[in-house]
Design a protein around this motif. Structure first.
Motif, PDB file in Angstrom:
ATOM      1  N   LEU A 357       0.852  -1.191   0.000  1.00  0.00           N
ATOM      2  CA  LEU A 357       0.000   0.000   0.000  1.00  0.00           C
ATOM      3  C   LEU A 357       0.888   1.242   0.000  1.00  0.00           C
ATOM      4  O   LEU A 357       1.933   1.255   0.662  1.00  0.00           O
ATOM      5  CB  LEU A 357      -0.885   0.034   1.249  1.00  0.00           C
ATOM      6  CG  LEU A 357      -2.145  -0.829   1.276  1.00  0.00           C
ATOM      7  CD1 LEU A 357      -2.821  -0.719   2.635  1.00  0.00           C
ATOM      8  CD2 LEU A 357      -3.120  -0.436   0.182  1.00  0.00           C
ATOM      9  N   TYR A 361      -1.938   6.185   1.499  1.00  0.00           N
ATOM     10  CA  TYR A 361      -3.200   5.451   1.340  1.00  0.00           C
ATOM     11  C   TYR A 361      -4.075   5.650   2.581  1.00  0.00           C
ATOM     12  O   TYR A 361      -3.618   5.600   3.718  1.00  0.00           O
ATOM     13  CB  TYR A 361      -2.937   3.961   1.142  1.00  0.00           C
ATOM     14  CG  TYR A 361      -4.194   3.137   0.954  1.00  0.00           C
ATOM     15  CD1 TYR A 361      -4.794   3.021  -0.294  1.00  0.00           C
ATOM     16  CD2 TYR A 361      -4.797   2.499   2.034  1.00  0.00           C
ATOM     17  CE1 TYR A 361      -5.951   2.271  -0.462  1.00  0.00           C
ATOM     18  CE2 TYR A 361      -5.955   1.757   1.885  1.00  0.00           C
ATOM     19  CZ  TYR A 361      -6.532   1.645   0.627  1.00  0.00           C
ATOM     20  OH  TYR A 361      -7.679   0.910   0.477  1.00  0.00           O
ATOM     21  N   LYS A 362      -5.381   5.849   2.332  1.00  0.00           N
ATOM     22  CA  LYS A 362      -6.312   6.042   3.442  1.00  0.00           C
ATOM     23  C   LYS A 362      -7.694   5.576   3.027  1.00  0.00           C
ATOM     24  O   LYS A 362      -8.239   6.031   2.029  1.00  0.00           O
ATOM     25  CB  LYS A 362      -6.350   7.524   3.834  1.00  0.00           C
ATOM     26  CG  LYS A 362      -7.287   7.851   4.997  1.00  0.00           C
ATOM     27  CD  LYS A 362      -7.238   9.349   5.291  1.00  0.00           C
ATOM     28  CE  LYS A 362      -8.208   9.732   6.395  1.00  0.00           C
ATOM     29  NZ  LYS A 362      -8.182  11.206   6.648  1.00  0.00           N
ATOM     30  N   LYS A 363      -8.270   4.643   3.806  1.00  0.00           N
ATOM     31  CA  LYS A 363      -9.604   4.141   3.505  1.00  0.00           C
ATOM     32  C   LYS A 363     -10.476   4.259   4.752  1.00  0.00           C
ATOM     33  O   LYS A 363     -10.071   3.867   5.844  1.00  0.00           O
ATOM     34  CB  LYS A 363      -9.555   2.682   3.045  1.00  0.00           C
ATOM     35  CG  LYS A 363     -10.910   2.133   2.587  1.00  0.00           C
ATOM     36  CD  LYS A 363     -10.780   0.732   2.021  1.00  0.00           C
ATOM     37  CE  LYS A 363     -12.144   0.185   1.565  1.00  0.00           C
ATOM     38  NZ  LYS A 363     -12.696   0.927   0.410  1.00  0.00           N
ATOM     39  N   LEU A 365     -13.551   3.117   6.917  1.00  0.00           N
ATOM     40  CA  LEU A 365     -14.388   1.936   7.127  1.00  0.00           C
ATOM     41  C   LEU A 365     -15.445   2.262   8.173  1.00  0.00           C
ATOM     42  O   LEU A 365     -15.129   2.795   9.238  1.00  0.00           O
ATOM     43  CB  LEU A 365     -13.545   0.752   7.617  1.00  0.00           C
ATOM     44  CG  LEU A 365     -12.398   0.295   6.702  1.00  0.00           C
ATOM     45  CD1 LEU A 365     -11.557  -0.763   7.425  1.00  0.00           C
ATOM     46  CD2 LEU A 365     -12.942  -0.264   5.400  1.00  0.00           C
ATOM     47  N   TYR A 380     -16.744   5.519  12.290  1.00  0.00           N
ATOM     48  CA  TYR A 380     -15.744   5.194  11.265  1.00  0.00           C
ATOM     49  C   TYR A 380     -14.381   4.950  11.897  1.00  0.00           C
ATOM     50  O   TYR A 380     -14.045   5.475  12.948  1.00  0.00           O
ATOM     51  CB  TYR A 380     -15.651   6.299  10.215  1.00  0.00           C
ATOM     52  CG  TYR A 380     -14.955   7.563  10.687  1.00  0.00           C
ATOM     53  CD1 TYR A 380     -13.561   7.696  10.588  1.00  0.00           C
ATOM     54  CD2 TYR A 380     -15.685   8.617  11.219  1.00  0.00           C
ATOM     55  CE1 TYR A 380     -12.925   8.843  11.016  1.00  0.00           C
ATOM     56  CE2 TYR A 380     -15.055   9.774  11.660  1.00  0.00           C
ATOM     57  CZ  TYR A 380     -13.669   9.883  11.551  1.00  0.00           C
ATOM     58  OH  TYR A 380     -13.034  11.014  11.988  1.00  0.00           O
ATOM     59  N   ILE A 382     -10.110   4.294  10.390  1.00  0.00           N
ATOM     60  CA  ILE A 382      -9.266   4.567   9.228  1.00  0.00           C
ATOM     61  C   ILE A 382      -8.282   3.417   9.003  1.00  0.00           C
ATOM     62  O   ILE A 382      -7.618   2.975   9.950  1.00  0.00           O
ATOM     63  CB  ILE A 382      -8.484   5.887   9.415  1.00  0.00           C
ATOM     64  CG1 ILE A 382      -9.456   7.056   9.625  1.00  0.00           C
ATOM     65  CG2 ILE A 382      -7.573   6.161   8.223  1.00  0.00           C
ATOM     66  CD1 ILE A 382      -8.790   8.332  10.098  1.00  0.00           C
ATOM     67  N   THR A 384      -4.891   2.440   7.016  1.00  0.00           N
ATOM     68  CA  THR A 384      -3.750   3.002   6.278  1.00  0.00           C
ATOM     69  C   THR A 384      -2.645   1.950   6.170  1.00  0.00           C
ATOM     70  O   THR A 384      -2.820   0.814   6.621  1.00  0.00           O
ATOM     71  CB  THR A 384      -3.202   4.257   6.997  1.00  0.00           C
ATOM     72  OG1 THR A 384      -2.748   3.862   8.302  1.00  0.00           O
ATOM     73  CG2 THR A 384      -4.269   5.328   7.140  1.00  0.00           C
ATOM     74  N   SER A 413     -11.817  -5.540   8.817  1.00  0.00           N
ATOM     75  CA  SER A 413     -10.955  -5.081   7.723  1.00  0.00           C
ATOM     76  C   SER A 413     -10.431  -6.254   6.891  1.00  0.00           C
ATOM     77  O   SER A 413     -11.147  -7.226   6.657  1.00  0.00           O
ATOM     78  CB  SER A 413      -9.807  -4.254   8.316  1.00  0.00           C
ATOM     79  OG  SER A 413      -9.047  -3.665   7.308  1.00  0.00           O
ATOM     80  N   TYR A 414      -9.167  -6.152   6.471  1.00  0.00           N
ATOM     81  CA  TYR A 414      -8.575  -7.099   5.528  1.00  0.00           C
ATOM     82  C   TYR A 414      -7.771  -8.191   6.235  1.00  0.00           C
ATOM     83  O   TYR A 414      -7.459  -8.094   7.420  1.00  0.00           O
ATOM     84  CB  TYR A 414      -7.635  -6.354   4.578  1.00  0.00           C
ATOM     85  CG  TYR A 414      -8.294  -5.275   3.764  1.00  0.00           C
ATOM     86  CD1 TYR A 414      -8.868  -5.555   2.528  1.00  0.00           C
ATOM     87  CD2 TYR A 414      -8.334  -3.949   4.230  1.00  0.00           C
ATOM     88  CE1 TYR A 414      -9.466  -4.556   1.768  1.00  0.00           C
ATOM     89  CE2 TYR A 414      -8.936  -2.946   3.482  1.00  0.00           C
ATOM     90  CZ  TYR A 414      -9.503  -3.256   2.256  1.00  0.00           C
ATOM     91  OH  TYR A 414     -10.094  -2.261   1.515  1.00  0.00           O
ATOM     92  N   LYS A 436      -6.385  -7.625  -0.818  1.00  0.00           N
ATOM     93  CA  LYS A 436      -7.407  -6.654  -1.187  1.00  0.00           C
ATOM     94  C   LYS A 436      -8.830  -7.218  -1.196  1.00  0.00           C
ATOM     95  O   LYS A 436      -9.787  -6.547  -0.802  1.00  0.00           O
ATOM     96  CB  LYS A 436      -7.068  -6.078  -2.561  1.00  0.00           C
ATOM     97  CG  LYS A 436      -7.964  -4.919  -2.982  1.00  0.00           C
ATOM     98  CD  LYS A 436      -7.498  -4.366  -4.307  1.00  0.00           C
ATOM     99  CE  LYS A 436      -8.382  -3.173  -4.720  1.00  0.00           C
ATOM    100  NZ  LYS A 436      -7.941  -2.607  -6.022  1.00  0.00           N
ATOM    101  N   SER A 453      -4.982   2.283  13.273  1.00  0.00           N
ATOM    102  CA  SER A 453      -4.120   2.976  12.311  1.00  0.00           C
ATOM    103  C   SER A 453      -3.260   4.006  13.043  1.00  0.00           C
ATOM    104  O   SER A 453      -3.729   4.673  13.969  1.00  0.00           O
ATOM    105  CB  SER A 453      -4.980   3.674  11.256  1.00  0.00           C
ATOM    106  OG  SER A 453      -4.199   4.602  10.532  1.00  0.00           O
TER     107      SER A 453
END
Length: 538
Positions: A357, A361-363, A365, A380, A382, A384, A413-414, A436, A453
């Motif tokens: 990543l 990068y920032k998503k 969730l 939410y 974050i 990263t 998450s992942y 991913k 994060s």
């Protein structure tokens, strides 16, 4: 606020009901009489609940009466603390606050009355001789030489005591009852002693003070108490209670009834022993979360409702027993489980870098605030490329090494896999890759861990508690100080989610997999929040 359960099997309930049937015009009046020489503890809550709830249920009144007859150990700060604790529990005490010291004149007159009836005398022996002459369970008492003094001489000596003509310990007033009684408390008990300490209410007006057993029953009578409800430790005192009220011939004669006091494993409730713990610096103060004072429990995160529910579970019986700590914890879990926010906190942090990543990068969730209560909505977090996870999620204590190259699921998450560890300036740097297509999917036999994060983290301290004593019942041990758990408190530095840091104090949280925590309003600062662990998850 939860109520004590009054059912048909409750012996006090039956007594009160029978009294009401026979005395329909009389109002039920109970009392809670703490000595202001320390803070209230868990055992007091049971007595508070019983006395206040009975009065409320029967449209009566419960008096808060401070038993302030020993100025040596009493302080105004304890009076304020006791009032605040009772109000925090949810009980109203605006007009019904009393002090035994307000009755000193009347109590003194009753002492004079006993002397005139040849039922009290001034003893000039020292305390060691008095104790020796009273005997024990195996040896009957011996009559004192001062027991034969005339009424006039006793009145004169008692007046000298009142006027400060004797030093502390040189003289005392004793009730003349029966030195051969099988009940030691009836062997001419001391009912007045000399104290030259400043009194928080009467100041320096008095230098003689009535003993609890003498002042308590008289105070009950003055306040027209109908039912003097107390713990079983006062069972023997009942004989003296009745004797005094009979001999001074008062109109109002309350009746005493006893119930079992509340005991809980691995802790001490004795105020005298708590003071010793503070003096020896084994605990910080009366509000140390490791002891079961109300202020300590409140600071640890217990609610008034949970404490009252625990006392309710203990029941109202005459049978003494020791309750398990898990029973207290379950009362709070039941209350908090569906209404507090879940969050993630890292107590043993290590940093991991996701190499597949980019740095920027920032998503965002969106996750539930409480998975067991959808009404609380979402929040939410974050995701990263740089995260904190707990060291012990990848560290094997037995083998003393990190276990890598296994897939791990980041909660909400992942999936990730740590593939390399590098040392830099005595610190380990963990490199991993993420998968991913694993977001929102569940995989069998893959460990799920919590995480934060780096960009959504703030430094925090976590105070992790274990029982203060290794013994199940330290109250019974004379050498209780030798059985203190040296690992009763661990303080760790870690990370919390940034949004928690912006909130005010006095909030409960359940940190995923770590337990229920409460913000410590005493230790927290603007820079760093401190959390007390109230209960472990398991």
């Amino acid at each position: 606020m939860s109520k004590i359960d009054f059912n048909k099997n409750n012996f006090i309930y039956k007594i009160i009901n029978n009294y009401i049937l026979k005395n329909k015009k009389k109002k039920i009046i109970t009392r809670f009489p703490p000595e202001p020489n320390g803070h209230l503890h868990l055992g007091h809550i049971k007595s508070i609940c019983i006395n206040f709830e009975i009065a409320k249920k029967k449209n009566g009144q419960c008096n808060l009466r401070f038993d302030d007859t020993n100025p040596t150990n009493e302080k105004k700060i304890f009076i304020f603390s006791i009032i605040n604790d009772i109000k925090w529990l949810g009980y109203k005490i605006k007009k019904n606050i009393f002090f035994t010291s307000k009755y000193f004149k009347k109590i003194y007159k009753y002492a004079i009355k006993l002397i005139k009836k040849k039922l009290a005398y001034v003893d000039l022996s020292n305390i060691k001789i008095i104790k020796k002459e009273r005997g024990n369970f195996y040896k009957i008492g011996k009559k004192n030489i001062y027991r034969k003094n005339s009424i006039q001489k006793n009145l004169k000596l008692f007046k000298k005591m009142k006027n400060g003509k004797f030093k502390e310990g040189e003289a005392c007033l004793r009730a003349k009852i029966n030195m051969k009684s099988s009940c030691i408390i009836m062997r001419d008990p001391i009912i007045y002693r000399i104290k030259f300490d400043y009194h928080h209410q009467t100041k320096k007006k008095w230098c003689i003070y009535p003993m609890y057993d003498f002042s308590h029953c008289i105070s009950d009578s003055i306040e027209k108490i109908t039912h003097s409800l107390c713990t079983l430790e006062f069972l023997e005192n009942k004989k003296l209670y009745k004797w005094i009220l009979k001999k001074i011939k008062v109109k109002n004669k309350p009746k005493q009834y006893e119930f079992s006091k509340l005991n809980i494993e691995n802790t001490i409730l004795s105020k005298r022993k708590i003071k010793k713990l503070i003096k020896k610096k084994k605990i910080q103060d009366w509000n140390d979360p490791r002891i079961h004072t109300i202020s300590g429990l409140r600071r640890k995160g217990y609610t008034a409702k949970s404490l009252i529910n625990f006392c309710k579970k203990s029941g109202i019986t005459k049978k003494e027993n020791i309750l398990q700590l898990s029973s207290l914890e379950s009362c709070l879990k039941k209350e908090l489980n569906y209404k507090i926010e879940r969050s993630m906190a890292i107590i043993n942090p290590i940093k991991i870098i996701i190499t597949n990543l980019p740095k920027n990068y920032k998503k965002i969730l969106f996750i539930p605030k409480n998975p067991k209560n959808n009404n609380m909505g979402n929040k939410y977090i974050i995701f990263t490329n740089t995260l904190y996870i707990d060291k012990y999620d990848i560290y094997n204590k037995k083998k003393k090494k990190y276990i890598i190259k296994k897939k791990i699921k980041l909660r909400y998450s992942y999936n990730i896999k740590i593939y390399k560890i590098k040392k830099k300036k005595n610190k380990n740097i963990f490199f991993c890759k993420y998968y991913k297509k694993t977001l929102g999917k569940i995989f069998k036999k893959i460990k799920i861990i919590h995480w934060i994060s780096e960009k959504n983290s703030h430094l925090a301290k976590f105070r992790l508690y274990k029982p203060l004593f290794n013994l199940k019942n330290p109250e019974l041990s004379k050498k209780f100080l030798n059985n203190i758990n040296k690992k009763s408190l661990k303080i760790k530095k870690g990370y919390i989610e940034s949004n928690i840091y912006t909130l005010k104090t006095n909030f409960h949280y359940q940190f995923e997999r770590e337990g229920y925590f409460y913000i410590d309003y005493i230790k927290s600062t603007k820079k760093i929040l401190n959390f007390n662990r109230t209960i472990k998850i398991k």
